[in-house]
Design a protein around this motif. Structure first.
Motif, PDB file in Angstrom:
ATOM      1  N   ASP A 122      27.713  33.613  34.929  1.00  0.00           N
ATOM      2  CA  ASP A 122      26.523  33.313  35.737  1.00  0.00           C
ATOM      3  C   ASP A 122      26.864  32.678  37.085  1.00  0.00           C
ATOM      4  O   ASP A 122      26.039  31.994  37.689  1.00  0.00           O
ATOM      5  CB  ASP A 122      25.571  32.405  34.952  1.00  0.00           C
ATOM      6  N   ASP A 123      28.074  32.918  37.596  1.00  0.00           N
ATOM      7  CA  ASP A 123      28.483  32.274  38.847  1.00  0.00           C
ATOM      8  C   ASP A 123      28.078  33.050  40.097  1.00  0.00           C
ATOM      9  O   ASP A 123      28.364  32.632  41.212  1.00  0.00           O
ATOM     10  CB  ASP A 123      29.990  32.007  38.857  1.00  0.00           C
ATOM     11  N   GLY A 124      27.427  34.209  39.927  1.00  0.00           N
ATOM     12  CA  GLY A 124      26.946  34.971  41.070  1.00  0.00           C
ATOM     13  C   GLY A 124      27.973  35.866  41.734  1.00  0.00           C
ATOM     14  O   GLY A 124      27.718  36.431  42.808  1.00  0.00           O
ATOM     15  N   LEU A 125      29.123  36.042  41.111  1.00  0.00           N
ATOM     16  CA  LEU A 125      30.187  36.860  41.707  1.00  0.00           C
ATOM     17  C   LEU A 125      29.761  38.316  41.855  1.00  0.00           C
ATOM     18  O   LEU A 125      29.171  38.906  40.949  1.00  0.00           O
ATOM     19  CB  LEU A 125      31.439  36.787  40.828  1.00  0.00           C
ATOM     20  N   ARG A 126      30.101  38.897  43.014  1.00  0.00           N
ATOM     21  CA  ARG A 126      29.901  40.327  43.252  1.00  0.00           C
ATOM     22  C   ARG A 126      31.141  40.895  43.928  1.00  0.00           C
ATOM     23  O   ARG A 126      31.778  40.223  44.742  1.00  0.00           O
ATOM     24  CB  ARG A 126      28.686  40.586  44.163  1.00  0.00           C
ATOM     25  N   TYR A 127      31.457  42.135  43.596  1.00  0.00           N
ATOM     26  CA  TYR A 127      32.537  42.844  44.267  1.00  0.00           C
ATOM     27  C   TYR A 127      31.941  43.954  45.120  1.00  0.00           C
ATOM     28  O   TYR A 127      30.992  44.625  44.706  1.00  0.00           O
ATOM     29  CB  TYR A 127      33.521  43.444  43.259  1.00  0.00           C
ATOM     30  N   ASP A 128      32.529  44.147  46.296  1.00  0.00           N
ATOM     31  CA  ASP A 128      32.055  45.173  47.217  1.00  0.00           C
ATOM     32  C   ASP A 128      33.134  46.243  47.378  1.00  0.00           C
ATOM     33  O   ASP A 128      34.278  45.935  47.730  1.00  0.00           O
ATOM     34  CB  ASP A 128      31.728  44.548  48.578  1.00  0.00           C
ATOM     35  N   ASN A 129      32.772  47.495  47.110  1.00  0.00           N
ATOM     36  CA  ASN A 129      33.681  48.627  47.251  1.00  0.00           C
ATOM     37  C   ASN A 129      34.874  48.565  46.291  1.00  0.00           C
ATOM     38  O   ASN A 129      35.897  49.208  46.504  1.00  0.00           O
ATOM     39  CB  ASN A 129      34.209  48.744  48.692  1.00  0.00           C
ATOM     40  N   MET A 130      34.751  47.787  45.199  1.00  0.00           N
ATOM     41  CA  MET A 130      35.879  47.612  44.289  1.00  0.00           C
ATOM     42  C   MET A 130      35.407  47.454  42.857  1.00  0.00           C
ATOM     43  O   MET A 130      34.383  46.815  42.589  1.00  0.00           O
ATOM     44  CB  MET A 130      36.698  46.383  44.686  1.00  0.00           C
ATOM     45  N   TYR A 131      36.169  48.042  41.938  1.00  0.00           N
ATOM     46  CA  TYR A 131      35.939  47.871  40.508  1.00  0.00           C
ATOM     47  C   TYR A 131      37.205  47.274  39.913  1.00  0.00           C
ATOM     48  O   TYR A 131      38.324  47.700  40.246  1.00  0.00           O
ATOM     49  CB  TYR A 131      35.622  49.216  39.850  1.00  0.00           C
ATOM     50  N   LEU A 132      37.053  46.280  39.051  1.00  0.00           N
ATOM     51  CA  LEU A 132      38.186  45.560  38.467  1.00  0.00           C
ATOM     52  C   LEU A 132      38.234  45.832  36.970  1.00  0.00           C
ATOM     53  O   LEU A 132      37.216  45.709  36.284  1.00  0.00           O
ATOM     54  CB  LEU A 132      38.026  44.063  38.734  1.00  0.00           C
ATOM     55  N   SER A 133      39.399  46.207  36.469  1.00  0.00           N
ATOM     56  CA  SER A 133      39.485  46.560  35.057  1.00  0.00           C
ATOM     57  C   SER A 133      40.835  46.164  34.466  1.00  0.00           C
ATOM     58  O   SER A 133      41.622  45.452  35.089  1.00  0.00           O
ATOM     59  CB  SER A 133      39.219  48.050  34.863  1.00  0.00           C
ATOM     60  N   LEU A 134      41.093  46.661  33.241  1.00  0.00           N
ATOM     61  CA  LEU A 134      42.272  46.275  32.483  1.00  0.00           C
ATOM     62  C   LEU A 134      42.889  47.477  31.777  1.00  0.00           C
ATOM     63  O   LEU A 134      42.194  48.419  31.415  1.00  0.00           O
ATOM     64  CB  LEU A 134      41.894  45.240  31.421  1.00  0.00           C
ATOM     65  N   ALA A 135      44.201  47.396  31.544  1.00  0.00           N
ATOM     66  CA  ALA A 135      44.881  48.435  30.775  1.00  0.00           C
ATOM     67  C   ALA A 135      44.620  48.266  29.284  1.00  0.00           C
ATOM     68  O   ALA A 135      44.489  49.235  28.545  1.00  0.00           O
ATOM     69  CB  ALA A 135      46.381  48.390  31.057  1.00  0.00           C
ATOM     70  N   VAL A 136      44.525  47.008  28.836  1.00  0.00           N
ATOM     71  CA  VAL A 136      44.266  46.670  27.434  1.00  0.00           C
ATOM     72  C   VAL A 136      43.055  45.756  27.382  1.00  0.00           C
ATOM     73  O   VAL A 136      42.965  44.815  28.176  1.00  0.00           O
ATOM     74  CB  VAL A 136      45.507  45.998  26.793  1.00  0.00           C
TER      75      VAL A 136
END
Length: 244
Positions: A122-136
């Motif tokens: 609930d900290d209000g974080l947003r990413y612009d033009n980017m997606y963040l993910s994981l291998a596992v």
């Protein structure tokens, strides 16, 4: 135009390569969160830090972790796995641990996030033009997933790539993420023989450029293997390519 045709053909290749059948991030993420394929990881994620005095008043997430960010983004950043005190606790990728502090600072410096920290859902974080993910998707003991565990998670990352229709740049944070992306690119028909993870280097797969970057772990920072400046530079290069 020629570029439009090439993009369309590449997108079709991505869709064909992904046989998982997910039609949306909502559908994919629901499947990820409910995954119990790897018994060792399920047991560990549900027990790790369970007796921690530091977090005794917190309710941990303790489920697989989805990607997070802009589904229309051109840039994908891929980490290793959830941290025990990070995403396995908070429920969001690179949130609430030391690695996230370094990574978010690099994102913010490059205009990819609206704030320099990632602390809670609930900290209000947003990413612009980017997606963040994981291998596992689940926290592994000693941050070392087995080969079978990595292979079990691969279809989720594959599906994300197929759903990110504007994707043209990927940053892999470490060798596990690199190997996962390399496997996906090979499945898409690209040549990957002899390619090795080298920090600061990149490889071209059609219109998608894959950048190698050391993981922003406390160990890598404290030993001098990498630095905030190094990581910020690689992410900046990938961002520039993604929008050029």
């Amino acid at each position: 135009s020629t570029s439009s045709v090439l993009f369309y053909v590449s997108f079709i290749v991505r869709m064909v390569a992904n046989d998982s059948g997910y039609s949306s991030f909502g559908e994919l993420n629901a499947s990820i969160v409910n995954c119990r394929k790897c018994k060792r990881l399920v047991k560990f994620r549900e027990e790790v830090l369970i007796n921690s005095a530091k977090y005794k008043d917190e309710k941990f997430w303790r489920k697989p972790v989805t990607g997070f960010g802009d589904p229309n983004g051109r840039l994908l950043v891929v980490g290793l796995a959830p941290a025990a005190s990070g995403a396995n606790r908070t429920g969001r990728v690179f949130t609430g641990d030391k690695s996230s502090e370094i990574l978010l600072s690099a994102f913010y410096s490059n205009g990819l996030s609206n704030q320099p920290r990632s602390e809670s859902l609930d900290d209000g974080l947003r990413y612009d033009n980017m997606y963040l993910s994981l291998a596992v998707r689940c926290v592994p003991p000693d941050n070392l997933p087995t080969r079978t565990e990595k292979e079990s998670c691969l279809p989720y990352l594959e599906a994300e790539i197929s759903l990110l229709q504007n994707l043209n740049a990927i940053v892999v944070l470490g060798t596990v993420a690199f190997d996962s992306i390399k496997s996906i690119m090979k499945k898409m028909g690209h040549t990957t023989n002899g390619l090795k993870f080298i920090h600061g280097s990149y490889y071209q797969f059609g219109e998608v450029r894959v950048y190698c970057c050391y993981h922003p772990s406390p160990r890598n920072i404290n030993t001098g293997r990498t630095s905030l400046e190094d990581i910020t530079k690689v992410i900046g290069e990938a961002k520039y390519y993604s929008i050029s």
